[in-house]
Design an enzyme around this catalytic site. Structure first.
Site, PDB file in Angstrom:
ATOM      1  N   GLU A 114       0.832  -1.215   0.000  1.00 33.29           N
ATOM      2  CA  GLU A 114       0.000   0.000   0.000  1.00 33.29           C
ATOM      3  C   GLU A 114       0.863   1.260   0.000  1.00 33.29           C
ATOM      4  OE1 GLU A 114      -2.994  -0.400  -0.740  1.00 33.29           O
ATOM      5  OE2 GLU A 114      -3.234  -2.508  -0.229  1.00 33.29           O
ATOM      6  N   HIS A 132       1.470   2.224  -3.526  1.00 31.40           N
ATOM      7  CA  HIS A 132       0.350   3.027  -4.059  1.00 31.40           C
ATOM      8  C   HIS A 132       0.411   4.456  -3.509  1.00 31.40           C
ATOM      9  CE1 HIS A 132      -1.879  -0.105  -6.142  1.00 31.40           C
ATOM     10  NE2 HIS A 132      -2.008  -0.863  -5.056  1.00 31.40           N
TER      11      HIS A 132
END
Lengths: 494, 494
Positions: free
Chosen positions: B262, B265
């Protein structure tokens, strides 16, 4: 009912925008990292512009006019009345004035944060003058529309139906006996044992205590939560109420009493009438009635001996550094009265003096009877008369202590003391109707209280005017004698 | 440039609505009490309707047509291209279709949560049939407008410019060598010492570890935060990126590698070009490029021996129950390959087989070559061929395991493996250009990597097509050989 139906759909949409604004606003105060603030501010401002555009479009006024000729039942009529009030409140102001106010207000507020620290009255005054000037313009427009005095035009935004004429009487009477009462209380009260300093109350323990007290007060955790913010508030939406507090690891009573206060706001929100959700009639009645619910829980219930008997074991259970706190000490701490310069730190006896002082100044300011430059002297004179304290030269702890005026929120202050008076009147009625309530409180059986509040206030939403609401709940409109009786009973044992 | 200017203002407004939607959506997954969900769902749906109304109003098409004749520089042209793409994507579908899809999708998804547990294929099939039927209608409309096959009409929503013809070649080649490679890896890999079970890794320690790894990966905590949700995701807005994970107190590697994923991202979002913020050109390029950034950090960097040398002491430092974990064990755990039935649990060698299986089925489904009833047999046959595993009768761990199809998100699956291939190609280019990068990684000096990614991908936003972006960054468009080389090097030591 076609026009009325269309209006309810429009207000349903607006309520959904309000939902997003409330959650994003809560996030800003509790979760958002500092770097997110500019974009968040822009997003919230955009939403507010869209809200305004939808609300004040020409067809809203047309639909209101048409709906007034439709066959509506009493609930629908009450809702239409609120719809019309919200529309008028928003549509009255030209966009340029709103924008100028937002600009002047945010400039004044931002600078104030530093100016207050530096006791810089001159600098603050320069920013406050345009804020007051624009507030006077707003007041003028609202006053013309409502046929009232300028100040009352602003007051009505927070307390629909209230007038400064009535406030003058209410507050005039109150301030007639308050300074004397205060002196008696201070002279009479038992000496307070200072709570031991240098003890640490870990945040995790304070939070567990706060949540257990919220549970005792029947806060619905399926529809709300407790978090931390720099300035405690009750936000979110009625299906998801977000209250906040701030913890001081060396002192636990402020956070605890603050949580009880916000839980009062929260229970009102959580119990607003669901069948009217999304409509103006489903909203809380007024700012002062809202405050009455928080003060009912914090002052009437929360600082009563009966409740403190129930609170005491919870404190000892959760706070390992407070296991030796006696009930007697707890009561002394929580009921201690000590006039001071700062409103937010004031006990419930001195608090009205702070409010009335501000009310008198802001009313004269908005009505054009005094100017910004007159504020420090007025403040000092009044503090001397009401609380026997001087703020000469001390702007920081005098007229620069509050945020309210910095962004032009004139007309708000009276709601604090109105709320305190409503709360006392409601609690008195409750006691009349349920004479054994003190016993129930001691046992922690608060259901009868909440059932009563729910019936009297919460589930009524904005169906009735404030006066009608109080009349139905207590058999009379606002009567300040109950507040006086409350203070005399609690603090003078009368 | 008047029309172009008007368009940028409209898209700025839309971006602000997206901001509120992102934060309220994040809140829903992380903070909201269960009782808040209905009203939140309605508020978000209202916002989405308003977003759609603003985007597809007739004047948007007119402004786009006018702007195409205005004198625009290359950045403005690229932005106009994206504006036009967003407009067309949204305006293509009749409102009734969108509403029917929302209804069928949410019905299918909600029922699936229980049906999956009960292995109830018949029940699921009944709900999936209308979802597929509506997706085919959408695909048909998009295909006509773009002049492509129905499936490509959906694929383009996630990966603009990608075609199934190209995917057939890319994935066909990949699946040609993957099963064989997988067998070799499984046969060759060192036996893994099972990590000691019955140890407890407290959430507070895992969170501190995660945050220290995010710090190492240069996550900007002034513009983002880490929280907990049932399904990990990266949300929020580029000025305030919200990533989530879920902790298992008996196993820490899943959460840790998930956080690294994550963070990939998040770093892309946090470093999107600020000068274009609020405009479509300022957004991430595509779903697969987004996934390439998470997989770059998780797979290329995060599971490399060099990085694990830097990660190892952090794990020992933060997790009191993992102080005896050796670097060798850590590498074995993190690089362990074991074909299984569940995509989300798959290692990076088997993962593409899961994706290609789904791609083949959904492409045929949307193009009308197979029907919903054919899925279980197709699934089972393909799993046998690709991974040597059977799902006969086991719908729960077979074709009912993913959420994607339940609400009609066909065309999304390929982006996982495209992302893995882009990531491998980018990492290879980086290594070519910075030969000493492994040493720097071991020392924790990741700045050269992030500078490179920033220059190659992050700060480009959506200025270039995916092919042009990859061409500029690596000297060629997507070439699957780098992914193969990566797997062979890491897992076969070639």
């Amino acid at each position: 009912m076609k026009a009325y139906q269309a209006l309810t759909e429009r207000f349903q949409r607006l309520a959904r925008l309000d939902h997003l604004s409330a959650i994003a606003g809560w996030d800003m105060q509790t979760m958002m990292p500092s770097g997110g603030s500019d974009a968040r501010g822009e997003a919230l401002a955009e939403l507010s512009v869209m809200h305004h555009e939808i609300l004040v479009q020409a067809s809203t006024a047309e639909l209101i006019a048409q709906a007034q000729h439709e066959a509506l039942d009493s609930v629908q009529q009450a809702n239409l009345h609120e719809i019309s009030r919200h529309y008028n409140d928003a549509a009255l102001l030209p966009t340029e004035l709103v924008e100028a106010q937002a600009l002047a207000g945010s400039r004044c507020e931002r600078a104030w944060r530093q100016q207050r620290i530096e006791n810089d009255w001159q600098g603050f005054q320069r920013n406050l003058v345009p804020v007051v000037e624009l507030a006077r313009q707003e007041a003028q427009l609202r006053a013309q529309a409502l046929g009232v005095s300028p100040y009352d035009g602003l007051l009505n935004l927070y307390e629909p139906g209230m007038t400064s004429q009535r406030l003058d009487t209410l507050f005039g009477e109150l301030i007639g006996w308050l300074p004397d009462l205060l002196q008696q209380v201070v002279a009479k009260q038992p000496s307070r044992t200072a709570l031991p300093t240098q003890r640490i109350y870990p945040i995790s323990q304070q939070k567990a205590l706060a949540e257990s007290v919220m549970q005792l007060l029947d806060f619905d955790f399926e529809h709300g939560r407790l978090d931390i913010s720099a300035h405690p508030f009750c936000g979110g939406v009625s299906t998801d109420v977000r209250i906040t507090t701030r913890y001081d690891t060396t002192e636990f009573l402020s956070a605890l009493m603050g949580v009880i206060h916000e839980t009062g706001h929260a229970r009102y929100e959580q119990n607003l009438p669901k069948q009217w959700s999304g409509q103006p009639i489903g909203l809380a009645r007024s700012t002062a009635i809202h405050e009455s619910q928080s003060l009912f829980l914090e002052m009437q219930l929360g600082r009563s001996k009966a409740f403190l008997q129930r609170l005491h074991p919870l404190i000892c259970q959760h706070l390992t550094a407070a296991t030796d706190l006696s009930l007697d000490d707890l009561v002394k701490q929580v009921q201690h009265v000590s006039p001071g310069l700062i409103r937010v730190d004031a006990d419930e006896v001195s608090y009205p003096a702070h409010v009335i002082l501000r009310y008198e100044i802001e009313r004269s300011l908005i009505n054009g009877e005094v100017e910004v430059g007159d504020i420090p002297d007025l403040w000092n004179d009044t503090m001397q008369r009401y609380l026997g304290l001087s703020t000469a030269g001390d702007y920081r702890n005098g007229c620069m202590q509050d945020i309210h005026w910095t962004d032009g929120s004139f007309g708000y202050f009276p709601t604090y003391t109105l709320g305190a008076m409503y709360a006392a009147q409601l609690f008195n009625s409750l006691q009349q109707q349920l004479p054994s309530i003190d016993e129930a409180i001691t046992l922690g059986d608060l259901k009868p209280i909440f059932d009563w509040l729910n019936h009297a206030i919460w589930r009524q939403g904005s169906r009735y005017s404030v006066d009608a609401l109080m009349q139905q709940a207590t058999g009379e409109t606002l009567n300040p004698k109950w507040f006086r009786q409350h203070l005399e009973r609690r603090y003078l044992g009368r």
